[in-house]
Design a protein around this motif. Structure first.
Motif, PDB file in Angstrom:
ATOM      1  N   ALA A  91      17.720 -17.555  -1.081  1.00  0.00           N
ATOM      2  CA  ALA A  91      18.014 -16.550  -0.066  1.00  0.00           C
ATOM      3  C   ALA A  91      18.435 -17.186   1.250  1.00  0.00           C
ATOM      4  O   ALA A  91      19.062 -16.552   2.082  1.00  0.00           O
ATOM      5  CB  ALA A  91      16.810 -15.645   0.156  1.00  0.00           C
ATOM      6  N   ASP A  92      18.104 -18.464   1.467  1.00  0.00           N
ATOM      7  CA  ASP A  92      18.441 -19.143   2.707  1.00  0.00           C
ATOM      8  C   ASP A  92      19.825 -19.792   2.678  1.00  0.00           C
ATOM      9  O   ASP A  92      20.280 -20.315   3.668  1.00  0.00           O
ATOM     10  CB  ASP A  92      17.406 -20.222   3.034  1.00  0.00           C
ATOM     11  CG  ASP A  92      16.127 -19.607   3.576  1.00  0.00           C
ATOM     12  OD1 ASP A  92      16.197 -18.518   4.161  1.00  0.00           O
ATOM     13  OD2 ASP A  92      15.076 -20.232   3.421  1.00  0.00           O
ATOM     14  N   GLN A  93      20.486 -19.770   1.549  1.00  0.00           N
ATOM     15  CA  GLN A  93      21.795 -20.402   1.447  1.00  0.00           C
ATOM     16  C   GLN A  93      22.864 -19.459   1.949  1.00  0.00           C
ATOM     17  O   GLN A  93      22.815 -18.254   1.706  1.00  0.00           O
ATOM     18  CB  GLN A  93      22.058 -20.815   0.006  1.00  0.00           C
ATOM     19  CG  GLN A  93      21.061 -21.881  -0.440  1.00  0.00           C
ATOM     20  CD  GLN A  93      21.293 -22.315  -1.865  1.00  0.00           C
ATOM     21  OE1 GLN A  93      22.277 -21.948  -2.477  1.00  0.00           O
ATOM     22  NE2 GLN A  93      20.376 -23.086  -2.394  1.00  0.00           N
TER      23      GLN A  93
ATOM     24  N   LEU B 221      12.645 -16.420  -2.728  1.00  0.00           N
ATOM     25  CA  LEU B 221      12.213 -16.641  -4.102  1.00  0.00           C
ATOM     26  C   LEU B 221      12.604 -18.036  -4.562  1.00  0.00           C
ATOM     27  O   LEU B 221      13.710 -18.500  -4.295  1.00  0.00           O
ATOM     28  CB  LEU B 221      12.867 -15.589  -5.002  1.00  0.00           C
ATOM     29  CG  LEU B 221      12.522 -15.609  -6.481  1.00  0.00           C
ATOM     30  CD1 LEU B 221      11.039 -15.290  -6.669  1.00  0.00           C
ATOM     31  CD2 LEU B 221      13.366 -14.595  -7.218  1.00  0.00           C
ATOM     32  N   GLY B 222      11.716 -18.684  -5.253  1.00  0.00           N
ATOM     33  CA  GLY B 222      12.030 -19.966  -5.884  1.00  0.00           C
ATOM     34  C   GLY B 222      12.451 -21.054  -4.935  1.00  0.00           C
ATOM     35  O   GLY B 222      11.738 -21.386  -4.001  1.00  0.00           O
TER      36      GLY B 222
ATOM     37  N   SER C 230      12.482 -19.369   5.494  1.00  0.00           N
ATOM     38  CA  SER C 230      12.636 -18.229   6.389  1.00  0.00           C
ATOM     39  C   SER C 230      11.664 -17.134   5.970  1.00  0.00           C
ATOM     40  O   SER C 230      11.053 -17.191   4.901  1.00  0.00           O
ATOM     41  CB  SER C 230      14.074 -17.714   6.343  1.00  0.00           C
ATOM     42  OG  SER C 230      14.378 -17.235   5.056  1.00  0.00           O
ATOM     43  N   VAL C 231      11.517 -16.137   6.839  1.00  0.00           N
ATOM     44  CA  VAL C 231      10.617 -15.029   6.590  1.00  0.00           C
ATOM     45  C   VAL C 231      11.377 -13.737   6.877  1.00  0.00           C
ATOM     46  O   VAL C 231      12.065 -13.622   7.892  1.00  0.00           O
ATOM     47  CB  VAL C 231       9.375 -15.111   7.511  1.00  0.00           C
ATOM     48  CG1 VAL C 231       8.439 -13.953   7.270  1.00  0.00           C
ATOM     49  CG2 VAL C 231       8.652 -16.425   7.312  1.00  0.00           C
ATOM     50  N   ILE C 232      11.257 -12.786   5.953  1.00  0.00           N
ATOM     51  CA  ILE C 232      11.864 -11.460   6.125  1.00  0.00           C
ATOM     52  C   ILE C 232      10.750 -10.453   6.340  1.00  0.00           C
ATOM     53  O   ILE C 232       9.767 -10.440   5.600  1.00  0.00           O
ATOM     54  CB  ILE C 232      12.675 -11.045   4.871  1.00  0.00           C
ATOM     55  CG1 ILE C 232      13.747 -12.070   4.540  1.00  0.00           C
ATOM     56  CG2 ILE C 232      13.251  -9.637   5.034  1.00  0.00           C
ATOM     57  CD1 ILE C 232      14.882 -12.140   5.512  1.00  0.00           C
TER      58      ILE C 232
END
Length: 107
Positions: free
Chosen positions: A101-103, A96-97, A3-5
């Motif tokens: 953040a997508d979970q 990151l990594g 994803s992209v923020i």
């Protein structure tokens, strides 16, 4: 796929702040209906309602690129520039990594 923020910060002109808020609200609402838009929000700074931050989350860079190519968006951003004290600051982030953040659930 990551994803992209997108985080954008802008300072509204005091004499055109209401007009800017209406325009930003319409951009947010329309963006939310686009494919790949996971969230899109606008916030005012506590203690300084003329400072806004917009936070967008897109399913992929491709979705963000498609959004940025929309003619209506270019027109809206062209109008918005007139309502700000200067150019907005825009930053794009990816998870990151391993994509934590997508979970959906915390670890």
């Amino acid at each position: 796929m990551k994803s992209v923020i997108v985080v954008g910060t802008a300072k509204l002109r005091a004499d055109r702040a209401d007009e800017a808020r209406k325009l930003i609200t319409s951009v947010v609402e329309r963006s939310r209906r686009e494919p790949g838009c996971l969230s899109h929000e606008a916030h005012e700074a506590v203690g300084d309602p003329l400072t806004l931050v917009l936070i967008e989350k897109w399913a992929s860079q491709q979705d963000l690129d498609s959004h940025n190519q929309e003619p209506w968006l270019a027109k809206s951003l062209g109008r918005l520039v007139e309502l700000l004290t200067g150019a907005p600051e825009i930053q794009v982030f990816t998870p990151l990594g391993d994509g934590i953040a997508d979970q959906d659930t915390p670890r």
